[in-house]
Design a protein around this motif. Structure first.
Motif, PDB file in Angstrom:
ATOM      1  N   UNK A 198       0.641  -1.210  -0.053  1.00 19.00           N
ATOM      2  CA  UNK A 198       0.065  -0.018   0.059  1.00 19.00           C
ATOM      3  C   UNK A 198       0.904   1.341  -0.020  1.00 19.00           C
ATOM      4  N   UNK A 199       0.286   2.492  -0.621  1.00 18.57           N
ATOM      5  CA  UNK A 199       1.143   3.837  -0.584  1.00 18.57           C
ATOM      6  C   UNK A 199       0.037   4.781   0.269  1.00 18.57           C
ATOM      7  N   UNK A 200       1.169   5.129   1.084  1.00 18.46           N
ATOM      8  CA  UNK A 200       0.996   6.521   2.029  1.00 18.46           C
ATOM      9  C   UNK A 200       1.226   7.735   1.831  1.00 18.46           C
ATOM     10  N   UNK A 201       0.428   8.711   1.909  1.00 14.76           N
ATOM     11  CA  UNK A 201       1.110  10.426   2.149  1.00 14.76           C
ATOM     12  C   UNK A 201       1.485  10.829   3.310  1.00 14.76           C
TER      13      UNK A 201
ATOM     14  N   UNK B  36       0.794  15.341  -8.115  1.00 16.07           N
ATOM     15  CA  UNK B  36       1.537  14.059  -7.240  1.00 16.07           C
ATOM     16  C   UNK B  36       0.694  12.847  -7.123  1.00 16.07           C
ATOM     17  N   UNK B  37       0.910  11.307  -7.474  1.00 16.74           N
ATOM     18  CA  UNK B  37       0.684  10.445  -7.076  1.00 16.74           C
ATOM     19  C   UNK B  37      -0.450  10.106  -6.801  1.00 16.74           C
ATOM     20  N   UNK B  38      -1.670   9.329  -7.326  1.00 19.61           N
ATOM     21  CA  UNK B  38      -2.716   8.420  -6.572  1.00 19.61           C
ATOM     22  C   UNK B  38      -2.463   8.033  -5.108  1.00 19.61           C
TER      23      UNK B  38
ATOM     24  N   UNK C  53       4.873  -2.274   5.942  1.00 16.65           N
ATOM     25  CA  UNK C  53       5.426  -2.417   4.806  1.00 16.65           C
ATOM     26  C   UNK C  53       4.646  -1.277   3.183  1.00 16.65           C
ATOM     27  N   UNK C  54       4.370  -0.256   4.184  1.00 15.10           N
ATOM     28  CA  UNK C  54       4.163   0.176   3.910  1.00 15.10           C
ATOM     29  C   UNK C  54       4.645   1.219   2.667  1.00 15.10           C
ATOM     30  N   UNK C  55       5.238   1.983   1.803  1.00 14.75           N
ATOM     31  CA  UNK C  55       5.876   2.625   1.367  1.00 14.75           C
ATOM     32  C   UNK C  55       4.732   4.177   1.592  1.00 14.75           C
ATOM     33  N   UNK C  56       6.369   4.856   1.530  1.00 19.51           N
ATOM     34  CA  UNK C  56       5.415   6.257   2.313  1.00 19.51           C
ATOM     35  C   UNK C  56       5.562   7.527   1.644  1.00 19.51           C
ATOM     36  N   UNK C  57       5.848   7.939   1.383  1.00 21.18           N
ATOM     37  CA  UNK C  57       5.788   9.558   0.122  1.00 21.18           C
ATOM     38  C   UNK C  57       5.375  10.595   1.585  1.00 21.18           C
ATOM     39  N   UNK C  58       6.708  10.935   1.859  1.00 21.05           N
ATOM     40  CA  UNK C  58       7.246  11.635   3.270  1.00 21.05           C
ATOM     41  C   UNK C  58       7.479  13.163   2.712  1.00 21.05           C
ATOM     42  N   UNK C  59       6.329  13.490   3.064  1.00 23.60           N
ATOM     43  CA  UNK C  59       6.360  15.400   2.684  1.00 23.60           C
ATOM     44  C   UNK C  59       6.528  16.251   3.612  1.00 23.60           C
ATOM     45  N   UNK C  60       7.080  17.877   3.800  1.00 14.41           N
ATOM     46  CA  UNK C  60       7.138  18.642   4.557  1.00 14.41           C
ATOM     47  C   UNK C  60       7.988  19.933   4.278  1.00 14.41           C
ATOM     48  N   UNK C  61       7.538  20.728   4.051  1.00 11.69           N
ATOM     49  CA  UNK C  61       8.006  21.909   3.674  1.00 11.69           C
ATOM     50  C   UNK C  61       9.363  22.766   4.155  1.00 11.69           C
ATOM     51  N   UNK C  62       9.757  22.146   5.657  1.00 13.95           N
ATOM     52  CA  UNK C  62      10.951  22.204   6.084  1.00 13.95           C
ATOM     53  C   UNK C  62      11.956  21.354   5.854  1.00 13.95           C
TER      54      UNK C  62
ATOM     55  N   UNK D 217      -6.110  12.655  -3.521  1.00  9.14           N
ATOM     56  CA  UNK D 217      -4.993  12.075  -4.265  1.00  9.14           C
ATOM     57  C   UNK D 217      -5.531  10.859  -3.296  1.00  9.14           C
ATOM     58  N   UNK D 218      -6.315  10.139  -2.422  1.00  6.19           N
ATOM     59  CA  UNK D 218      -6.320   9.347  -1.603  1.00  6.19           C
ATOM     60  C   UNK D 218      -7.529   8.193  -2.508  1.00  6.19           C
ATOM     61  N   UNK D 219      -7.399   7.390  -2.399  1.00  2.73           N
ATOM     62  CA  UNK D 219      -8.410   6.009  -2.869  1.00  2.73           C
ATOM     63  C   UNK D 219      -9.149   5.626  -1.416  1.00  2.73           C
TER      64      UNK D 219
END
Length: 232
Positions: A63-66, A123-125, A83-92, A153-155
Motif C-alpha cells: 500500500x502507498x501512503x502520503x 502528486x500520484x494517487x 510494509x507501506x511505501x511512504x511518500x513523506x512530504x514537508x515544507x521544512x 489523492x487518496x483511494x
C-alpha cells in the motif's frame, strides 16, 4: 491551492519550522529530556500518533501512503514498518534532513522524503493519506480546501488532525495575538468540530467521503483531535 491567505501562512510555517524552531522540534521529537510543558506536548503527540496508527491497517504491505507534513519522520517510519511505501512530504527541509538521519536502516527504501507543498497537484494517487498536526495553522476555509486536496489523492482513507475549539485553546489563541509578531510562532487556529463537519459535508471536493472515527487528546498544553474520512 493558491489563495493569498494559504500562501502567506505556508510561507510563515516554512520559515518557522525550517529555521526558527528546527532545533526545538528536533529535540521534541527525540528521546532527549525536555521541560514539563514540552513533555506534555510530546505525550499528547505520541497519543495522537498511536491513534492514527490504530486506525490504519496493521499490514500495509503493497500500500502507498502520503505522510503530509511528516516532520521528523516518526509516523512515516512506523507506517513503513508495516510494509507501506511512504511518500513523506514537508515544507521544512531541515526537518527532513533530521528524519533522513534517523530513518532505521531496514525501512529506508520504503520512505521517500520530499521537500515541498503537501498539496502538489502533480502528486500520484495513493491508498491513504495522513496529516498529523500539519493543517492546524490554517483558517477553516483554507483547512477544508486542504483536506479536499489531500482527499483527491487518496483511494480509501484520509486521517488528519485539527485543533478543536475549546476554552483553553481559544484563550491561548487570544493571548498569543498579544505578543509582537517577531516573538510569535505561527498561531494554531481552533476550529469547532460541528463547523468542520458541516464544511466537509458541503465541500464539492469531498463528495463521496464521510467522517468516520474521531478522537480528542487533551494534555493541557497540547489539545488535538484526530478525524478520519472514508469513502462512502
Amino acid at each position: 491551492m493558491s489563495g493569498a491567505t494559504y500562501q502567506q501562512r505556508r510561507d510563515a510555517l516554512e520559515t518557522y519550522f525550517d529555521r526558527t524552531a528546527s532545533d526545538a522540534w528536533a529535540k521534541l521529537t527525540s528521546d532527549a529530556p525536555v521541560s514539563g510543558v514540552r513533555a506534555k506536548v510530546r505525550a499528547g503527540r505520541d497519543h495522537i500518533r498511536d491513534t492514527i496508527l490504530e486506525w490504519l491497517p496493521g499490514d500495509l504491505t503493497d500500500q502507498t501512503v502520503l505522510d503530509a507534513g511528516c516532520g521528523a519522520g516518526q509516523l512515516a517510519f512506523a507506517m513503513a514498518e508495516r510494509g507501506a511505501q511512504v511518500e513523506a512530504v514537508d515544507l521544512a527541509s531541515t526537518l527532513l534532513g533530521i528524519a533522513a538521519e534517523r530513518a532505521p536502516e531496514h525501512v529506508r527504501e520504503r520512505v521517500q522524503f520530499r521537500a515541498g507543498d503537501m498539496l502538489d497537484p502533480d502528486g500520484a494517487s495513493v491508498d491513504r493519506v495522513v496529516a498529523m498536526d500539519s493543517i492546524i495553522h490554517y483558517r477553516p476555509a483554507d483547512m477544508t480546501d486542504m483536506i479536499a486536496g489531500l482527499a483527491s489523492r487518496a483511494q480509501d482513507q484520509v486521517i488528519f488532525t485539527f485543533a478543536p475549539r475549546t476554552p483553553m485553546l481559544t484563550a491561548l489563541w487570544f493571548v498569543g495575538k498579544l505578543f509582537p509578531k517577531s516573538d510569535r510562532s505561527p498561531a494554531i487556529v481552533p476550529v469547532s468540530e460541528a463547523g468542520l463537519r458541516k464544511r466537509i459535508a458541503a465541500h464539492p471536493g469531498l463528495e463521496g467521503w464521510r467522517v468516520g472515527r474521531t478522537l480528542r487528546v487533551d494534555r493541557f498544553f497540547y489539545i488535538s483531535q484526530a478525524m478520519e474520512l472514508v469513502r462512502e
